[in-house]
Write an enzyme that holds these catalytic residues in place. Structure first.
Site, PDB file in Angstrom:
ATOM      1  N   ARG A 106       0.811  -1.212   0.000  1.00  0.00           N
ATOM      2  CA  ARG A 106       0.000   0.000   0.000  1.00  0.00           C
ATOM      3  C   ARG A 106       0.848   1.268   0.000  1.00  0.00           C
ATOM      4  O   ARG A 106       0.530   2.238  -0.688  1.00  0.00           O
ATOM      5  CB  ARG A 106      -0.967  -0.015   1.201  1.00  0.00           C
ATOM      6  CG  ARG A 106      -1.875   1.199   1.313  1.00  0.00           C
ATOM      7  CD  ARG A 106      -2.485   1.643  -0.006  1.00  0.00           C
ATOM      8  NE  ARG A 106      -3.132   0.560  -0.745  1.00  0.00           N
ATOM      9  CZ  ARG A 106      -3.447   0.624  -2.029  1.00  0.00           C
ATOM     10  NH1 ARG A 106      -3.166   1.720  -2.741  1.00  0.00           N
ATOM     11  NH2 ARG A 106      -4.033  -0.388  -2.630  1.00  0.00           N
ATOM     12  N   LYS A 141       0.633  25.040  -3.154  1.00  0.00           N
ATOM     13  CA  LYS A 141      -0.566  24.380  -2.628  1.00  0.00           C
ATOM     14  C   LYS A 141      -0.378  22.870  -2.715  1.00  0.00           C
ATOM     15  O   LYS A 141      -0.945  22.185  -3.561  1.00  0.00           O
ATOM     16  CB  LYS A 141      -1.803  24.844  -3.385  1.00  0.00           C
ATOM     17  CG  LYS A 141      -2.088  26.336  -3.190  1.00  0.00           C
ATOM     18  CD  LYS A 141      -3.253  26.805  -4.027  1.00  0.00           C
ATOM     19  CE  LYS A 141      -3.494  28.298  -3.831  1.00  0.00           C
ATOM     20  NZ  LYS A 141      -4.582  28.818  -4.690  1.00  0.00           N
ATOM     21  N   LYS A 173       2.398  39.554  -2.356  1.00  0.00           N
ATOM     22  CA  LYS A 173       0.983  39.294  -2.567  1.00  0.00           C
ATOM     23  C   LYS A 173       0.131  40.377  -1.903  1.00  0.00           C
ATOM     24  O   LYS A 173       0.659  41.320  -1.302  1.00  0.00           O
ATOM     25  CB  LYS A 173       0.632  37.898  -2.048  1.00  0.00           C
ATOM     26  CG  LYS A 173       1.366  36.786  -2.814  1.00  0.00           C
ATOM     27  CD  LYS A 173       1.111  35.428  -2.235  1.00  0.00           C
ATOM     28  CE  LYS A 173      -0.286  34.928  -2.521  1.00  0.00           C
ATOM     29  NZ  LYS A 173      -0.492  34.652  -3.948  1.00  0.00           N
ATOM     30  N   GLU A 203       2.124  40.421  -7.173  1.00  0.00           N
ATOM     31  CA  GLU A 203       0.770  40.023  -7.565  1.00  0.00           C
ATOM     32  C   GLU A 203      -0.116  41.258  -7.714  1.00  0.00           C
ATOM     33  O   GLU A 203      -0.128  42.134  -6.850  1.00  0.00           O
ATOM     34  CB  GLU A 203       0.182  39.098  -6.505  1.00  0.00           C
ATOM     35  CG  GLU A 203      -1.264  38.691  -6.740  1.00  0.00           C
ATOM     36  CD  GLU A 203      -1.827  37.918  -5.564  1.00  0.00           C
ATOM     37  OE1 GLU A 203      -1.500  36.724  -5.450  1.00  0.00           O
ATOM     38  OE2 GLU A 203      -2.572  38.500  -4.760  1.00  0.00           O
ATOM     39  N   ASP A 224      -3.540  37.966 -11.074  1.00  0.00           N
ATOM     40  CA  ASP A 224      -4.363  37.084 -10.256  1.00  0.00           C
ATOM     41  C   ASP A 224      -5.851  37.236 -10.557  1.00  0.00           C
ATOM     42  O   ASP A 224      -6.403  38.336 -10.491  1.00  0.00           O
ATOM     43  CB  ASP A 224      -4.111  37.380  -8.780  1.00  0.00           C
ATOM     44  CG  ASP A 224      -4.739  36.343  -7.872  1.00  0.00           C
ATOM     45  OD1 ASP A 224      -4.596  35.142  -8.155  1.00  0.00           O
ATOM     46  OD2 ASP A 224      -5.365  36.736  -6.869  1.00  0.00           O
TER      47      ASP A 224
END
Length: 286
Positions: A106, A141, A173, A203, A224
């Site tokens: 597994r 992410k 950002k 951004e 963005d």
């Protein structure tokens, strides 16, 4: 669709990931099912087989899963990471103590199915925008602890990596801008900090913000959540002044429309957080 040859990750990077996975799976008593049903000395041979077509990734992780459970297990790879295979292709054969083969099964398959799913999805998306200059990149992410192998899978599929971590580059950002006060201040402070070896990206989500960023001076802008019409305008504004990267909820269904705008890069969190595992199994052969 062509195979993407990607240099393998060093075993010293992969081993702790596999060890952690095996420790989690073995728990306090090990594989009690195999212990209960299979004679202690029984030998077996099994095949790792692709049950659907796709791009393979995770062969070294699978090999390590078996080796760490039992160093006497023979693992013979038939394909390499980055190789496209058809359904029913034998990816590797493993032979050794039957209990230990099933104990490692597994963990080996979890790595392979997940990473092959990322590589396959990446290859499909890269091929879908092959007529445009845009390059497909991933994001941060990722599943904590698995980033290095998830981003490796993106490369196996023909994509490129965005930042591997916060120390790779400066990406200013919206919250950085809000806390710094405005875009110009944030960029200027970043330029003073960065020196000549740390790249700076900012951004923006409006053309007004973009104009300020370009006037202040940046080499790369992250556009963005802009719709294609706005992206086209942004690309025109950036020509000769900065590279462009589109981001924000881009999926296989929308990526071509984004590529058509002429952006240089397309960042897709989808690659590492929303792709489907490739179906790969371990079948008894002897």
């Amino acid at each position: 669709m062509t195979d993407k040859v990607e240099p393998a990750l060093a075993e010293v990077i992969l081993k702790p990931l596999v060890e952690a996975a095996l420790i989690e799976d073995l728990g306090r008593r090990g594989d009690v099912t195999s212990q209960a049903t299979i004679p202690v000395e029984m030998q077996a041979q099994l095949e790792i087989k692709a049950r659907q077509a796709g791009v393979i990734c995770g062969m070294d992780l699978a090999r390590l899963a078996f080796a760490l459970v039992d160093s006497q297990i023979e693992f013979k790879a038939q394909v390499a990471d980055g190789q496209y295979v058809t359904a029913n292709t034998v990816l590797a054969t493993v032979r050794g103590n039957a209990r230990n083969l099933l104990t490692a099964e597994r963990t080996a398959l979890n790595f392979m199915t997940h990473l092959s799913g990322i590589a396959t999805a990446t290859r499909q998306i890269v091929d879908s925008v092959a007529d445009y200059p845009a390059q497909i990149t991933c994001t941060r992410k990722t599943i904590p602890g698995l980033r290095i192998v998830q981003k490796y899978a993106v490369r196996c599929g023909g994509g490129r990596n965005h930042r591997l971590g916060l120390d790779d580059a400066i990406l200013i950002k919206d919250n950085h801008i809000a806390i710094a006060g405005d875009i110009s201040t944030a960029i200027q402070q970043a330029q003073q900090f960065a020196g000549h070896l740390i790249p700076i990206e900012v951004e923006v989500d409006t053309l007004a913000q973009l104009e300020v960023a370009l006037d202040t001076g940046v080499n790369l802008v992250l556009l963005d959540n802009m719709p294609p019409k706005l992206l086209r305008q942004a690309v025109i504004m950036c020509q000769g002044r900065a590279k462009t990267e589109a981001s924000g909820g881009i999926t296989p269904a929308s990526v071509q429309a984004v590529a058509e705008t002429g952006v240089d890069f397309i960042a897709m969190g989808y690659l590492t957080h929303s792709t489907t595992a490739l179906d790969i199994g371990l079948d008894f052969s002897a």
